[in-house]
Design an enzyme around this catalytic site. Sequence first.
Site, mmCIF file in Angstrom:
data_model
loop_
_atom_site.group_PDB
_atom_site.id
_atom_site.type_symbol
_atom_site.label_atom_id
_atom_site.label_comp_id
_atom_site.label_asym_id
_atom_site.label_seq_id
_atom_site.Cartn_x
_atom_site.Cartn_y
_atom_site.Cartn_z
ATOM 1 N N PHE D 50 -7.865 5.482 47.980
ATOM 2 C CA PHE D 50 -6.491 4.993 47.838
ATOM 3 C C PHE D 50 -5.729 5.830 46.826
ATOM 4 O O PHE D 50 -6.319 6.319 45.853
ATOM 5 C CB PHE D 50 -6.518 3.525 47.411
ATOM 6 C CG PHE D 50 -7.158 2.652 48.436
ATOM 7 C CD1 PHE D 50 -6.402 2.101 49.452
ATOM 8 C CD2 PHE D 50 -8.532 2.440 48.440
ATOM 9 C CE1 PHE D 50 -7.001 1.324 50.441
ATOM 10 C CE2 PHE D 50 -9.134 1.665 49.411
ATOM 11 C CZ PHE D 50 -8.372 1.101 50.423
ATOM 12 N N GLU D 51 -4.442 5.958 47.048
ATOM 13 C CA GLU D 51 -3.639 6.793 46.157
ATOM 14 C C GLU D 51 -3.658 6.294 44.720
ATOM 15 O O GLU D 51 -3.384 7.030 43.779
ATOM 16 C CB GLU D 51 -2.190 6.866 46.647
ATOM 17 C CG GLU D 51 -1.485 5.528 46.700
ATOM 18 C CD GLU D 51 -0.095 5.631 47.319
ATOM 19 O OE1 GLU D 51 0.654 6.543 46.965
ATOM 20 O OE2 GLU D 51 0.237 4.787 48.176
ATOM 21 N N THR D 52 -3.984 5.023 44.541
ATOM 22 C CA THR D 52 -4.065 4.461 43.197
ATOM 23 C C THR D 52 -5.271 4.956 42.415
ATOM 24 O O THR D 52 -5.356 4.748 41.207
ATOM 25 C CB THR D 52 -4.165 2.940 43.300
ATOM 26 O OG1 THR D 52 -5.100 2.613 44.336
ATOM 27 C CG2 THR D 52 -2.817 2.335 43.637
#
Lengths: 325, 325, 253, 253
Positions: D50-52
Amino acid sequence: MGEDNTLTDKIMTAAQAVERFIPDGAQIALGGFTVTRNPMAIAREIIRAGRKDLYLVCHSHGQAMDLLIGAGCVSRLEIAYGGTGRFAPTCIRFRQAVQKGTLKIEDYSNYQMSLRFLAGAMGLPFMATKSGLETDLVRKQGFDPAERGQGKVPSKKLAIVENPFNGPGDRVILLPALTPDVALLHAQYVGEDGTVRIKGLGFADLEQARAADRVIVTCEDIVPREFIRLDPDQNSLPPFLVDAVVPLKWGAHPTACHYYYDYDPRHLKLYGDMAPSDDGFREYLEKWVLEPESHEDYLDRIGVKDLLRIKADPVLGYAKGLDRR
Amino acid sequence: MGEDNTLTDKIMTAAQAVERFIPDGAQIALGGFTVTRNPMAIAREIIRAGRKDLYLVCHSHGQAMDLLIGAGCVSRLEIAYGGTGRFAPTCIRFRQAVQKGTLKIEDYSNYQMSLRFLAGAMGLPFMATKSGLETDLVRKQGFDPAERGQGKVPSKKLAIVENPFNGPGDRVILLPALTPDVALLHAQYVGEDGTVRIKGLGFADLEQARAADRVIVTCEDIVPREFIRLDPDQNSLPPFLVDAVVPLKWGAHPTACHYYYDYDPRHLKLYGDMAPSDDGFREYLEKWVLEPESHEDYLDRIGVKDLLRIKADPVLGYAKGLDRR
Amino acid sequence: MSNYTKKEMMALAAGRLVRNGDVLFAGTGLSMLAATVAKRVHAPDATVFFETGGIDPSLEELPLAVADPRVMVGTAMNSGLIEAFSILGHRRLRSIAFLGAAQIDPYGNINSTVLGGYPKPKVRFPGSGGACDAASLAHAVIIFMQHERRRFVEQLDYLTSPGWLQGGDSRQRAGFKRGGPLAVVTNLGIMKFEEETKRMYLAEVYPGVAPEQVAENTGFEVDISRAVVAQDPGEDELYTLREKVDPQRLILG
Amino acid sequence: MSNYTKKEMMALAAGRLVRNGDVLFAGTGLSMLAATVAKRVHAPDATVFFETGGIDPSLEELPLAVADPRVMVGTAMNSGLIEAFSILGHRRLRSIAFLGAAQIDPYGNINSTVLGGYPKPKVRFPGSGGACDAASLAHAVIIFMQHERRRFVEQLDYLTSPGWLQGGDSRQRAGFKRGGPLAVVTNLGIMKFEEETKRMYLAEVYPGVAPEQVAENTGFEVDISRAVVAQDPGEDELYTLREKVDPQRLILG
């Protein structure tokens, strides 16, 4: 060493932190990401203090940003994404403010914003990337050209140049560094020495804090110096980069704080129901921001039942089986 | 998820890792820093395998670099610092090779090299800094202009440009990204799933690994998947960025590996005594690199007494009270 | 005869230049002693950190290198080079870097790379390491030198780390927003830099050293007219340095 | 009547485009389902991230946002945005990003920012988030769309994320080293891009959908002549999707 580094001068209330470090017009980097670790208690305090003309710089933000915009505290925004997942695919008051034109806005991507914070954190003037070439993120400007270079507004949104290490025609985007006046973040732990530890994903909180002039940290718990320094590999920020420490349990509610509590689906849904109409939003503000006499009073209004519902499983770090529909 | 990610294909011997991933001429980023976590066992294997024309890219390096240079494996070097503290204020064979002109060398600073690795890690073409303006790091070139742009040699050492976000005259240095063929690093733990965890300081090991085409990790211990994934905040590299895992206890000896062992002052002093003369260095190579039939044989030659002398205190992570004079 | 060594005097003299709350970028050797003793004697809220990423270690034993495991213990945070240099250059911090060098010129520019030509020199030194970065980015720099004519030179063989460049406002014009050398601490005394011209002058000599001795051992013209005698080390300073900072005399010798 | 919903078909159809070993950049909603079901059904060595900054979470419960605490549990590593986007763009990884959008044009460029003018639009959407970065840097992109004329448009109101730009080799000429949309997965079928021109065409329609239906719901001219009928979801696919991936039907509805 460091025996004498204590929190004495830094521990304060949210009201004191806002009073001391957040003037009208301040450029603020909000910590967290959409539904997790938003600095909600500080955001509510900013609203109560009636701050105006704030200039938010964000990657992907949700609840705290929407509340601040809705309350009229924000006049300028650089952003990549405004939403809280399925609770509000587009942040509600953000959307309305942009559509009404009451908000000056400039769009970037998440990597672009993260790189800009990282540049600020590392003391570099700009960052170079190809991400976004030929898009309207590059072509379209949100801010008025007359405002360029004033205060913290970058002199250019970005610049496209040739890569001097490659043959001609290899273009890259230069993105100006961000150096916010204040970074706000919510952490699980702060040591008695002022050391900050975030559990779970850090998002770009650390880059934002390192880039900022001032850092306000709200935290769930103050922990002993011996605890925080036993395994310093896990720590996130050293004491000398932190200006204010505000102990506030459930300080990120209704967003999540890993290992402490989940996001609050019922409250986020309540917000989603009330926020679309001006009257509903005003009523929400009254009940959840302006009327509560303290953070504890706010939590009382949420109620123990809902707080326990979202309390995190100690191993998983979220509320197992929580009804999130 | 990830239940099927196992180490099966990645676990190999040092000899296999060198054979598979380090051809003659490879550009290599060495992990560690001066006297800590040098990938010593792999360096010795590279020498045994007779690799030539290696192109090292380093920030501050010590023992592994000096050994590789002394053994004639290296023909080109980009570096900020060569030394091992008081054991060799300037690395011995490095110094001689530079003075004899047998090494092509280009000097940068530590921040410059770290930024170049970070640029490679983030997929950016270059980094901009003011660090080094008006110095000979900027003015003097080590590499022959005719070699520029060939293989991994950057087309320019660096470029000085005007910062497009400021008024004219604000100059910054652009540093080309590094994308080494191979990164070598020594870690304390690798999980059964291939996840890497470094304890203590990471230096620029992670930037180097993320920037490289291939990553070889030597490690003290392979640990269960459940252990390494219980607190993933502490992990350093995900499995898919690692190509070879070589379990090698004491694999960084005579440099330190935090929580496992300290640097070995007696062995480093022995090296310091032998390395200055060509005969002495050859003798060192024979005894400690070429003759040992295995890594265990090398450790046998060091002897249990010296290994125990430097064994780390389990709480402090270094050998308490070790005689380091 | 004094009851202290030149090395002790140097460590203490440099340490005295530290203010409480400073963020101290320490290398190996004398700079480690200076930073540590300052923190223990008069600047308890100063923070010692290392370019390797160790921030505020307990330093119960003295590290012999900036990558020594002893810089990773009891720290506020263990990070890496990127974070350490970010701190060094952070505009809101009064970061003080301690550096050593092979050569220094009248404006405090230093050489820690080569003697003779480049890239094939007569003598090769370790190189910049983080010195060029500290000299470029820190709030201020304190330099340790052996006071010898061949080290204090009109013209460096190689300019590794920027001081006041050509003096006057040349550093600022070159694009550096802050920094510059605060003092050069030698085995004879303390050199500082004139307010306007940024040229080195003798500010203090150690007890028992004649200012002329400094002039004789400096390879360029140096103003010794303003030199005062440095204060002798105090009992507490010496006690702390010897008993707490380097009881094994690893660096004190 | 089929025994599955359009959403289920979309998640499975997109998931089928994943190869074992791929590194999957998943957003919220359908993309989370597609990535997860692919890994569980036929690509066990794929990694979801995930981009997080959450890399390879256990996903015992379905995250409702990319910052959901459920993306931080059982992971190989918890990092941040910088690390996640570095992985997304890493030249040695076959990274596949799943994106959604408000508008798409014939060359797979997408808009997730505004309808109407900028900066004061008729309708504001959340914005790029990491979509522009994924479309710029990933090995390939798979796009989810509701198949409606107002969404498949000749000219975007705002180009948030680059697809094949103006078609042909324009993406490469613009400076992108790789990437571009692989497929557009809609509620009617699967659109792909012609080898040479990079213009969108109908590759597959779902069982029960006529190719003409796709043409009618596409706001630009689209070649439907090559369309084949997509394979029905298998029992095992449906079982995994319903029982393992989203048993609460949080996204499946």
